[in-house]
Design a protein around this motif. Structure first.
Motif, PDB file in Angstrom:
ATOM      1  N   SER A 260       0.683  -1.175   0.194  1.00 59.63           N
ATOM      2  CA  SER A 260      -0.134  -0.475   0.172  1.00 59.63           C
ATOM      3  C   SER A 260       1.020   1.445   0.013  1.00 59.63           C
ATOM      4  N   PRO A 261       0.639   2.334  -0.149  1.00 58.37           N
ATOM      5  CA  PRO A 261       1.196   3.434  -0.993  1.00 58.37           C
ATOM      6  C   PRO A 261       1.463   4.393   0.370  1.00 58.37           C
ATOM      7  N   SER A 262       1.176   4.154   1.508  1.00 49.85           N
ATOM      8  CA  SER A 262       1.365   4.449   3.055  1.00 49.85           C
ATOM      9  C   SER A 262       2.702   3.397   3.467  1.00 49.85           C
ATOM     10  N   LEU A 263       2.975   2.839   3.739  1.00 52.34           N
ATOM     11  CA  LEU A 263       3.633   1.364   3.905  1.00 52.34           C
ATOM     12  C   LEU A 263       5.140   1.443   2.970  1.00 52.34           C
ATOM     13  N   SER A 264       5.162   1.957   1.535  1.00 51.17           N
ATOM     14  CA  SER A 264       5.685   1.601   0.834  1.00 51.17           C
ATOM     15  C   SER A 264       6.444   2.430   0.193  1.00 51.17           C
ATOM     16  N   ALA A 265       5.890   3.556   0.688  1.00 55.77           N
ATOM     17  CA  ALA A 265       7.038   5.015   0.221  1.00 55.77           C
ATOM     18  C   ALA A 265       7.856   5.640   0.803  1.00 55.77           C
ATOM     19  N   ASN A 266       7.434   5.031   2.304  1.00 56.56           N
ATOM     20  CA  ASN A 266       8.590   5.570   3.510  1.00 56.56           C
ATOM     21  C   ASN A 266       9.346   3.840   3.401  1.00 56.56           C
ATOM     22  N   PRO A 267       9.749   3.442   2.989  1.00 58.15           N
ATOM     23  CA  PRO A 267      10.154   1.843   3.743  1.00 58.15           C
ATOM     24  C   PRO A 267      11.667   2.149   5.326  1.00 58.15           C
ATOM     25  N   ASN A 268      12.116   2.726   4.499  1.00 59.85           N
ATOM     26  CA  ASN A 268      13.426   3.068   6.049  1.00 59.85           C
ATOM     27  C   ASN A 268      12.920   4.105   7.013  1.00 59.85           C
ATOM     28  N   SER A 269      11.539   3.962   7.469  1.00 57.79           N
ATOM     29  CA  SER A 269      10.559   4.634   8.891  1.00 57.79           C
ATOM     30  C   SER A 269      10.991   2.971   9.719  1.00 57.79           C
ATOM     31  N   PRO A 270      10.765   3.221  10.902  1.00 60.59           N
ATOM     32  CA  PRO A 270      11.109   2.840  11.965  1.00 60.59           C
ATOM     33  C   PRO A 270       9.297   1.765  11.752  1.00 60.59           C
ATOM     34  N   LYS A 271       8.387   2.770  11.861  1.00 55.19           N
ATOM     35  CA  LYS A 271       7.718   2.109  11.938  1.00 55.19           C
ATOM     36  C   LYS A 271       7.229   0.933  10.733  1.00 55.19           C
ATOM     37  N   THR A 272       7.864   0.753  10.000  1.00 52.85           N
ATOM     38  CA  THR A 272       7.821  -0.286   8.360  1.00 52.85           C
ATOM     39  C   THR A 272       8.348  -1.094   8.961  1.00 52.85           C
ATOM     40  N   GLN A 273       9.796  -0.488   9.037  1.00 55.23           N
ATOM     41  CA  GLN A 273      10.688  -1.802   9.159  1.00 55.23           C
ATOM     42  C   GLN A 273      10.201  -2.869  10.357  1.00 55.23           C
ATOM     43  N   ILE A 274       9.531  -2.361  11.813  1.00 51.19           N
ATOM     44  CA  ILE A 274       9.121  -3.468  12.352  1.00 51.19           C
ATOM     45  C   ILE A 274       7.524  -3.891  11.977  1.00 51.19           C
ATOM     46  N   TYR A 275       7.032  -3.114  10.829  1.00 50.82           N
ATOM     47  CA  TYR A 275       5.605  -4.073   9.944  1.00 50.82           C
ATOM     48  C   TYR A 275       6.655  -4.527   9.468  1.00 50.82           C
ATOM     49  N   LEU A 276       7.507  -4.627   8.665  1.00 52.22           N
ATOM     50  CA  LEU A 276       8.245  -5.825   7.916  1.00 52.22           C
ATOM     51  C   LEU A 276       9.343  -7.379   8.987  1.00 52.22           C
ATOM     52  N   GLY A 277       9.319  -6.701   9.894  1.00 52.75           N
ATOM     53  CA  GLY A 277       9.849  -7.559  11.144  1.00 52.75           C
ATOM     54  C   GLY A 277       9.012  -8.528  11.773  1.00 52.75           C
ATOM     55  N   PHE A 278       7.160  -8.281  11.481  1.00 48.52           N
ATOM     56  CA  PHE A 278       6.424  -9.648  12.154  1.00 48.52           C
ATOM     57  C   PHE A 278       6.657  -9.897  10.556  1.00 48.52           C
ATOM     58  N   ALA A 279       6.720  -9.561  10.073  1.00 51.83           N
ATOM     59  CA  ALA A 279       5.965 -10.065   8.169  1.00 51.83           C
ATOM     60  C   ALA A 279       7.392 -11.280   7.531  1.00 51.83           C
ATOM     61  N   GLN A 280       8.111 -11.015   8.281  1.00 55.97           N
ATOM     62  CA  GLN A 280       9.258 -12.029   8.096  1.00 55.97           C
ATOM     63  C   GLN A 280       9.586 -12.952   8.774  1.00 55.97           C
TER      64      GLN A 280
END
Length: 332
Positions: A260-280
């Protein structure tokens, strides 16, 4: 290349993702250590079959995969400049000789994504084999193979197009660490969303067919007020299948949400990295823990039957072998 010195926010975000990588990787290795004894007895000491090869391939590809991810994601392991792509995969300078552009990170991204695709194909073969053992129908087998090939080939083509056209935005420097930002264009995001949606549809089909067949057999057994070894095996098949499907559903939702644009637009933010961490974490569990257990659980169950009762020797393992006939009479 643009330089952004002493900006701790993005660097700390990648550090956070590194901690999630360690947790996910340790979980996979711990599960392998727990099941090593069963693996030796049930796979290494027995005649090799297609399912044995698939189990061992997924298990050890997974171990190599998570160790590599852990080594290249954790800053404390390689205290040097590194190249990173959007999910935090870093490339130590002593391994890649300080590339001045992001070509290396693009290549590693393709390698890791291709590995995911290959493992998912192997898991799909396992699912088809399980369903074939349950149905023993040539029509069902042909249907499953055709649908599986259509979706996997389509997904592979879409994934290849997406990986080729992923643009490398820029290389930046954060507190002495090289960060390679890989961005997504709108069409690429759409392609990845389609691949996850098709994969999820395939898993829904597998689950539906498995549950339908299991319910049918369990109802037949219940009419005779009897729960025999075949009924227990079908119950185990459904439990492991549902667990695997649930993990795949969670992973799919995570990654579709990331596109989604809200997350992929800022992939280096702490929120997005935490999100991707749980996904991983969920993805590692799905691919390299619950995936191999689709085979291991049935092998263990059959081994227990052989140990507990001589009568179980007459049971042809439902795991990827011939037709199992259920006796509905108490007499032999």
């Amino acid at each position: 290349m643009s330089s952004v010195p002493n900006d701790p926010s993005s660097l700390n975000a990648h550090d956070i993702f590194g901690y999630f990588t360690v947790a996910a990787s340790v979980g996979v290795i711990y599960d392998w250590a727990l099941t090593l004894g069963q693996e030796v007895e049930l796979f290494w000491k027995r005649r090799q079959s297609l399912m044995s090869i698939l189990y061992l391939s997924i298990r050890y590809v997974g171990i190599v995969y998570v160790i590599l991810k852990m080594l290249i994601n954790v800053p404390t392991i390689s205290i040097s400049n590194s190249l990173n792509y959007y999910v935090g995969v870093s490339f130590p300078n002593n391994l890649l000789a300080q590339y001045n552009n992001c070509y290396s990170c693009h290549v590693m991204y393709i390698i890791l994504e291709s590995t995911n695709e290959v493992v998912n194909v192997m898991l799909g073969v396992i699912m088809i084999a399980r369903l074939n053992a349950m149905y023993r129908s040539r029509k069902v087998l042909v249907f499953l193979v055709v649908v599986f090939l259509a979706i996997r080939i389509g997904n592979s083509v879409l994934a290849a197009i997406s990986m080729i056209h992923i643009p490398v935005a820029e290389e930046v420097v954060l507190s002495g660490t090289y960060i390679c930002n890989i961005g997504y264009v709108k069409d690429t995001l759409l392609l990845y969303t389609i691949t996850w949606t098709l994969s999820l549809a395939l898993e829904v089909l597998f689950l539906f067919l498995a549950v339908k067949n299991a319910i049918k057999h369990l109802r037949e057994l219940s009419r005779h007020s009897k729960r025999d070894i075949i009924g227990d095996c079908f119950t185990l098949l459904i439990k492991t299948h549902v667990s695997y499907f649930a993990s795949f559903l969670v992973v799919s939702c995570f990654y579709v949400g990331f596109y989604s644009p809200s997350l992929s637009a800022n992939p280096n933010s702490p929120k997005t990295q935490i999100y991707l961490g749980f996904a991983q974490i969920f993805q590692f569990a799905q691919l390299f823990v619950l995936g191999p257990r689709l085979i291991l659980s049935i092998r263990e169950h059959h081994a227990e039957l052989l140990a507990d009762s001589d009568a179980a020797i007459a049971m042809v393992p439902i795991t990827f072998q011939g037709r199992v006939r259920v006796s509905t009479s108490s007499s032999a």
